[in-house]
Design a protein around this motif. Structure first.
Motif, PDB file in Angstrom:
ATOM      1  N   LEU A   1     -10.749  -9.829   3.171  1.00 55.72           N
ATOM      2  CA  LEU A   1     -10.408  -8.709   2.236  1.00 55.72           C
ATOM      3  C   LEU A   1      -9.184  -8.205   2.468  1.00 55.72           C
ATOM      4  CD1 LEU A   1     -13.448  -6.495   2.592  1.00 55.72           C
ATOM      5  CD2 LEU A   1     -12.843  -7.612   0.501  1.00 55.72           C
ATOM      6  N   ALA A   2      -8.438  -8.084   3.661  1.00 56.43           N
ATOM      7  CA  ALA A   2      -7.026  -7.826   3.694  1.00 56.43           C
ATOM      8  C   ALA A   2      -6.063  -8.787   3.378  1.00 56.43           C
ATOM      9  CB  ALA A   2      -6.769  -7.689   5.300  1.00 56.43           C
ATOM     10  N   LEU A   3      -6.463 -10.107   3.421  1.00 55.29           N
ATOM     11  CA  LEU A   3      -5.485 -11.118   2.493  1.00 55.29           C
ATOM     12  C   LEU A   3      -5.634 -10.925   1.248  1.00 55.29           C
ATOM     13  CD1 LEU A   3      -4.010 -13.552   2.892  1.00 55.29           C
ATOM     14  CD2 LEU A   3      -5.947 -14.916   2.975  1.00 55.29           C
ATOM     15  N   VAL A   4      -6.688 -10.626   0.483  1.00 53.80           N
ATOM     16  CA  VAL A   4      -6.891 -10.448  -0.902  1.00 53.80           C
ATOM     17  C   VAL A   4      -6.138  -9.206  -1.118  1.00 53.80           C
ATOM     18  CG1 VAL A   4      -8.481  -9.974  -2.902  1.00 53.80           C
ATOM     19  CG2 VAL A   4      -8.866 -11.846  -1.041  1.00 53.80           C
ATOM     20  N   VAL A   5      -6.398  -7.828  -0.658  1.00 56.50           N
ATOM     21  CA  VAL A   5      -5.909  -6.707  -0.936  1.00 56.50           C
ATOM     22  C   VAL A   5      -4.547  -6.913  -0.891  1.00 56.50           C
ATOM     23  CG1 VAL A   5      -5.860  -4.332  -0.251  1.00 56.50           C
ATOM     24  CG2 VAL A   5      -8.097  -5.556  -0.649  1.00 56.50           C
ATOM     25  N   PHE A   6      -3.788  -7.303   0.156  1.00 58.01           N
ATOM     26  CA  PHE A   6      -2.444  -7.330   0.521  1.00 58.01           C
ATOM     27  C   PHE A   6      -1.458  -7.443  -0.617  1.00 58.01           C
ATOM     28  CE2 PHE A   6       1.362  -9.294   2.026  1.00 58.01           C
ATOM     29  CZ  PHE A   6       2.155  -8.133   2.461  1.00 58.01           C
ATOM     30  N   PRO A   7      -1.591  -8.817  -1.303  1.00 60.54           N
ATOM     31  CA  PRO A   7      -0.737  -9.152  -2.412  1.00 60.54           C
ATOM     32  C   PRO A   7      -0.618  -7.978  -3.412  1.00 60.54           C
ATOM     33  CG  PRO A   7      -2.227 -10.796  -2.108  1.00 60.54           C
ATOM     34  CD  PRO A   7      -2.388  -9.888  -0.882  1.00 60.54           C
ATOM     35  N   VAL A   8      -2.060  -7.761  -3.881  1.00 60.76           N
ATOM     36  CA  VAL A   8      -2.312  -6.908  -4.943  1.00 60.76           C
ATOM     37  C   VAL A   8      -1.745  -5.541  -4.746  1.00 60.76           C
ATOM     38  CG1 VAL A   8      -4.177  -5.812  -6.561  1.00 60.76           C
ATOM     39  CG2 VAL A   8      -4.536  -8.146  -5.658  1.00 60.76           C
ATOM     40  N   THR A   9      -1.801  -4.738  -3.488  1.00 63.31           N
ATOM     41  CA  THR A   9      -1.271  -3.609  -3.379  1.00 63.31           C
ATOM     42  C   THR A   9       0.251  -3.738  -3.538  1.00 63.31           C
ATOM     43  OG1 THR A   9      -1.834  -3.789  -1.210  1.00 63.31           O
ATOM     44  CG2 THR A   9      -3.418  -2.709  -2.535  1.00 63.31           C
ATOM     45  N   MET A  10       0.632  -4.716  -2.741  1.00 59.60           N
ATOM     46  CA  MET A  10       2.285  -4.815  -2.636  1.00 59.60           C
ATOM     47  C   MET A  10       3.006  -4.966  -4.333  1.00 59.60           C
ATOM     48  SD  MET A  10       3.293  -4.679   0.367  1.00 59.60           S
ATOM     49  CE  MET A  10       4.921  -5.279   0.635  1.00 59.60           C
ATOM     50  N   PHE A  11       2.167  -5.543  -4.947  1.00 60.11           N
ATOM     51  CA  PHE A  11       2.537  -5.741  -6.328  1.00 60.11           C
ATOM     52  C   PHE A  11       2.670  -4.641  -7.110  1.00 60.11           C
ATOM     53  CE2 PHE A  11       1.561  -6.341 -10.919  1.00 60.11           C
ATOM     54  CZ  PHE A  11       2.669  -7.141 -11.196  1.00 60.11           C
ATOM     55  N   LEU A  12       1.399  -3.884  -6.834  1.00 59.08           N
ATOM     56  CA  LEU A  12       1.245  -2.588  -7.649  1.00 59.08           C
ATOM     57  C   LEU A  12       2.316  -1.571  -7.119  1.00 59.08           C
ATOM     58  CD1 LEU A  12      -2.587  -2.309  -8.015  1.00 59.08           C
ATOM     59  CD2 LEU A  12      -1.039  -2.779  -9.896  1.00 59.08           C
ATOM     60  N   GLY A  13       2.179  -1.434  -5.779  1.00 58.39           N
ATOM     61  CA  GLY A  13       2.968  -0.671  -5.013  1.00 58.39           C
ATOM     62  C   GLY A  13       4.706  -0.664  -5.296  1.00 58.39           C
ATOM     63  N   HIS A  14       5.174  -2.020  -5.122  1.00 61.04           N
ATOM     64  CA  HIS A  14       6.445  -2.001  -5.257  1.00 61.04           C
ATOM     65  C   HIS A  14       7.067  -2.768  -6.402  1.00 61.04           C
ATOM     66  CE1 HIS A  14       7.185  -0.757  -0.949  1.00 61.04           C
ATOM     67  NE2 HIS A  14       6.028  -1.584  -0.691  1.00 61.04           N
ATOM     68  N   GLY A  15       6.000  -3.206  -7.226  1.00 59.81           N
ATOM     69  CA  GLY A  15       6.600  -3.997  -8.533  1.00 59.81           C
ATOM     70  C   GLY A  15       6.285  -2.696  -9.524  1.00 59.81           C
ATOM     71  N   ARG A  16       5.193  -1.959  -9.415  1.00 55.27           N
ATOM     72  CA  ARG A  16       4.952  -1.011 -10.333  1.00 55.27           C
ATOM     73  C   ARG A  16       5.039   0.371 -10.170  1.00 55.27           C
ATOM     74  NH1 ARG A  16       1.696  -3.362 -14.440  1.00 55.27           N
ATOM     75  NH2 ARG A  16       2.483  -5.668 -14.658  1.00 55.27           N
ATOM     76  N   GLY A  17       5.609   0.380  -8.875  1.00 54.93           N
ATOM     77  CA  GLY A  17       5.614   2.066  -8.446  1.00 54.93           C
ATOM     78  C   GLY A  17       4.457   2.890  -8.033  1.00 54.93           C
ATOM     79  N   VAL A  18       3.391   2.257  -7.903  1.00 60.92           N
ATOM     80  CA  VAL A  18       2.187   3.021  -7.490  1.00 60.92           C
ATOM     81  C   VAL A  18       2.099   3.447  -6.031  1.00 60.92           C
ATOM     82  CG1 VAL A  18      -0.383   3.070  -7.675  1.00 60.92           C
ATOM     83  CG2 VAL A  18       0.989   1.875  -9.461  1.00 60.92           C
ATOM     84  N   ASP A  19       2.593   4.660  -5.823  1.00 61.49           N
ATOM     85  CA  ASP A  19       2.290   4.956  -4.353  1.00 61.49           C
ATOM     86  C   ASP A  19       1.395   4.773  -3.364  1.00 61.49           C
ATOM     87  OD1 ASP A  19       5.228   5.586  -4.653  1.00 61.49           O
ATOM     88  OD2 ASP A  19       4.693   7.905  -4.536  1.00 61.49           O
ATOM     89  N   TRP A  20       0.089   5.049  -3.939  1.00 60.41           N
ATOM     90  CA  TRP A  20      -0.968   4.921  -3.059  1.00 60.41           C
ATOM     91  C   TRP A  20      -1.205   3.200  -2.663  1.00 60.41           C
ATOM     92  CZ3 TRP A  20      -4.628   1.304  -3.992  1.00 60.41           C
ATOM     93  CH2 TRP A  20      -5.012   0.888  -5.663  1.00 60.41           C
TER      94      TRP A  20
ATOM     95  N   ALA B   1       1.407   1.098  -2.669  1.00 57.23           N
ATOM     96  CA  ALA B   1       2.591   0.743  -1.685  1.00 57.23           C
ATOM     97  C   ALA B   1       1.948   1.206  -0.331  1.00 57.23           C
ATOM     98  CB  ALA B   1       3.759   1.504  -2.167  1.00 57.23           C
ATOM     99  N   ARG B   2       1.331   2.440  -0.071  1.00 51.83           N
ATOM    100  CA  ARG B   2       1.089   3.023   1.302  1.00 51.83           C
ATOM    101  C   ARG B   2       0.041   1.799   1.798  1.00 51.83           C
ATOM    102  NH1 ARG B   2       1.207   8.056  -1.369  1.00 51.83           N
ATOM    103  NH2 ARG B   2      -1.149   7.903  -1.754  1.00 51.83           N
ATOM    104  N   THR B   3      -0.923   1.396   0.925  1.00 53.32           N
ATOM    105  CA  THR B   3      -1.866   0.586   1.572  1.00 53.32           C
ATOM    106  C   THR B   3      -1.171  -0.922   1.860  1.00 53.32           C
ATOM    107  OG1 THR B   3      -3.519   1.499  -0.060  1.00 53.32           O
ATOM    108  CG2 THR B   3      -4.062  -0.604   1.020  1.00 53.32           C
ATOM    109  N   GLY B   4      -0.607  -1.331   1.177  1.00 51.49           N
ATOM    110  CA  GLY B   4       0.060  -2.430   1.323  1.00 51.49           C
ATOM    111  C   GLY B   4       1.120  -2.708   2.511  1.00 51.49           C
ATOM    112  N   ASP B   5       1.766  -1.717   2.358  1.00 50.02           N
ATOM    113  CA  ASP B   5       2.772  -1.489   3.615  1.00 50.02           C
ATOM    114  C   ASP B   5       2.134  -1.217   4.876  1.00 50.02           C
ATOM    115  OD1 ASP B   5       4.966  -1.543   1.983  1.00 50.02           O
ATOM    116  OD2 ASP B   5       5.008   0.510   1.734  1.00 50.02           O
ATOM    117  N   THR B   6       1.258  -0.444   5.111  1.00 45.03           N
ATOM    118  CA  THR B   6       0.268  -0.465   6.399  1.00 45.03           C
ATOM    119  C   THR B   6      -0.262  -1.654   6.747  1.00 45.03           C
ATOM    120  OG1 THR B   6      -0.104   1.810   5.702  1.00 45.03           O
ATOM    121  CG2 THR B   6      -1.664   0.851   7.620  1.00 45.03           C
ATOM    122  N   ILE B   7      -0.955  -2.530   5.838  1.00 42.96           N
ATOM    123  CA  ILE B   7      -1.503  -3.695   6.146  1.00 42.96           C
ATOM    124  C   ILE B   7      -0.571  -4.786   6.676  1.00 42.96           C
ATOM    125  CG2 ILE B   7      -2.501  -5.650   5.086  1.00 42.96           C
ATOM    126  CD1 ILE B   7      -4.139  -4.035   3.267  1.00 42.96           C
TER     127      ILE B   7
END
Length: 395
Positions: A63-82, A84-90
């Motif tokens: 699950l971490a492997l699947v969630v990580f790239p998605v949250t990094m894309f949304l967080g740092h590519g689209r500026g979605v803060d929650w 980014a926090r999730t992806g960065d912590t992973i």
């Protein structure tokens, strides 16, 4: 005899098609190693855990492997803060696990040499990895989120006039106001800086991850920073991921002097010091008109007999500082590696990771480990700092 002519641009098109494939393959390999090594060491290997433990461990890492790239894309590519926090912590957690899983594998080999059989051998290694990683994760999080300690450094500058002897420069850098709201942290940093009663306060870039509108509240305490002679700021590379001109303008409204390839002169006790700044070295590729690191422009009109204090975000910009006769360059960017042993990779890209170094006959460079952190909210064996530099005259 028939001849075949190369189609113009065919080779270029083939290379352009290969680049994304090579990039995708590289990312896939890196992710497979980052998540796969700790999964194998903690869950599989020779541990012989009950089946339910192996299944649950595999699900967690999967699950971490699947969630990580998605949250990094949304967080740092689209500026979605929650996100980014999730992806960065992973990212931070899996890096710590990866490093100490490798150390655990070395322990496993040592136990093998000592005649310890599985599953005891692998379970001892896995337990050691888990305990150390968890302890370092908790400690590293507290290190990242705390108000930085003051690091005091004395720098002797031969060309500095006697009237400027003892001049105190407080350096902030890499505050990275971002997805985690650190407005209270920012106020705490300002309080520490003001207690130091500096002559000059400098910020050498990477002020925030995001736009001015997103990070106004976190940056607001900078307006209350006090300095006797000047408050000066230059852009870092992260300003060019957001809005560099916006941050230059906003810092001006907060009462700071943006040194956008320019300088000012401060005076004390009848002696003067040139305080100059250049854009980050990535500025030229940003597409923003007038943005580039231009040392000649920054020092244009400055008296060549006066000592020069230069603000430049990256240590890598030191070569140009040497060429232009700078006495002391202040930089950040490296974060001191932030999470051990990442500093070895930083050293591949930068000439210095942290501290005071000499370059050429005249020029010195001070590289801060950074005041904040980027991305993963962890600092492991790379403490943050507010730096107080005391300039001393004479040889």
């Amino acid at each position: 005899m028939a001849t075949t002519e190369a189609v113009p641009g065919a080779a270029v098109r083939r290379r352009s098609l290969l680049r994304p494939l090579v990039f995708a393959a590289t990312i896939t390999l890196v992710l497979a190693l980052l998540f796969g090594v700790p999964w194998w060491s903690l869950v599989m290997a020779g541990n012989q855990w009950p089946g339910v433990v192996q299944v649950l461990g595999t699900v967690v890492f999967g699950l971490a492997l699947v969630v990580f790239p998605v949250t990094m894309f949304l967080g740092h590519g689209r500026g979605v803060d929650w996100a980014a926090r999730t992806g960065d912590t992973i990212l931070g957690a899996v890096w710590i696990l990866f490093v100490w899983a490798l150390a655990g594998d070395l322990l496993r080999l040592a136990l093998l040499a000592g005649g310890v059989d599985d599953p005891v051998r692998s379970r001892v290694a896995a337990a050691s990895t888990a305990v150390v990683a968890l302890g370092l994760g908790i400690w590293g999080y507290r290190e990242a989120m705390r108000i930085p300690r003051v690091r005091r450094v004395e720098v002797r500058i031969p060309r500095l006039g006697a009237g400027l002897d003892g001049l105190r420069v407080v350096l902030l850098t890499d505050t990275h106001y971002g997805p985690i709201d650190r407005a209270a942290w920012s106020r705490g940093v300002t309080e520490v800086v003001n207690r130091l009663d500096a002559d000059i306060v400098a910020h050498t870039g990477d002020i925030a991850d995001g736009t001015v509108a997103q990070r106004t509240g976190q940056a607001a305490p900078l307006a209350d920073v006090r300095a006797r002679l000047a408050r000066v700021y230059v852009t870092g590379n992260h300003e060019y991921f957001g809005e560099a001109d916006g941050w230059l303008g906003h810092m001006r409204t907060l009462g700071w002097e943006p040194l956008h390839n320019r300088h000012l002169v401060v005076e004390r006790g009848g002696d003067r010091l040139v305080v100059a700044g250049v854009d980050d070295r990535t500025a030229a590729g940003s597409g923003l008109e007038g943005h580039r690191a231009d040392h000649a422009l920054a020092l244009d009109g400055a008296d060549p007999q006066l000592p020069v204090l230069l603000l430049a975000h990256q240590p890598k910009q030191i070569d140009a500082a040497v060429t232009h006769g700078v006495d002391l360059q202040l930089s950040g960017h490296t974060h001191g590696g932030q999470i051990w042993p990442f500093h070895y990779l930083v050293r591949v890209d930068q000439p210095v990771v942290q501290g005071l170094t000499r370059h050429g006959a005249r020029t010195q460079l001070f590289t801060s480990r950074g005041t904040g952190f980027w991305g993963p909210p962890f600092r492991v064996f790379a403490p943050s700092e507010i730096t107080e530099l005391t300039l001393r005259a004479g040889e």
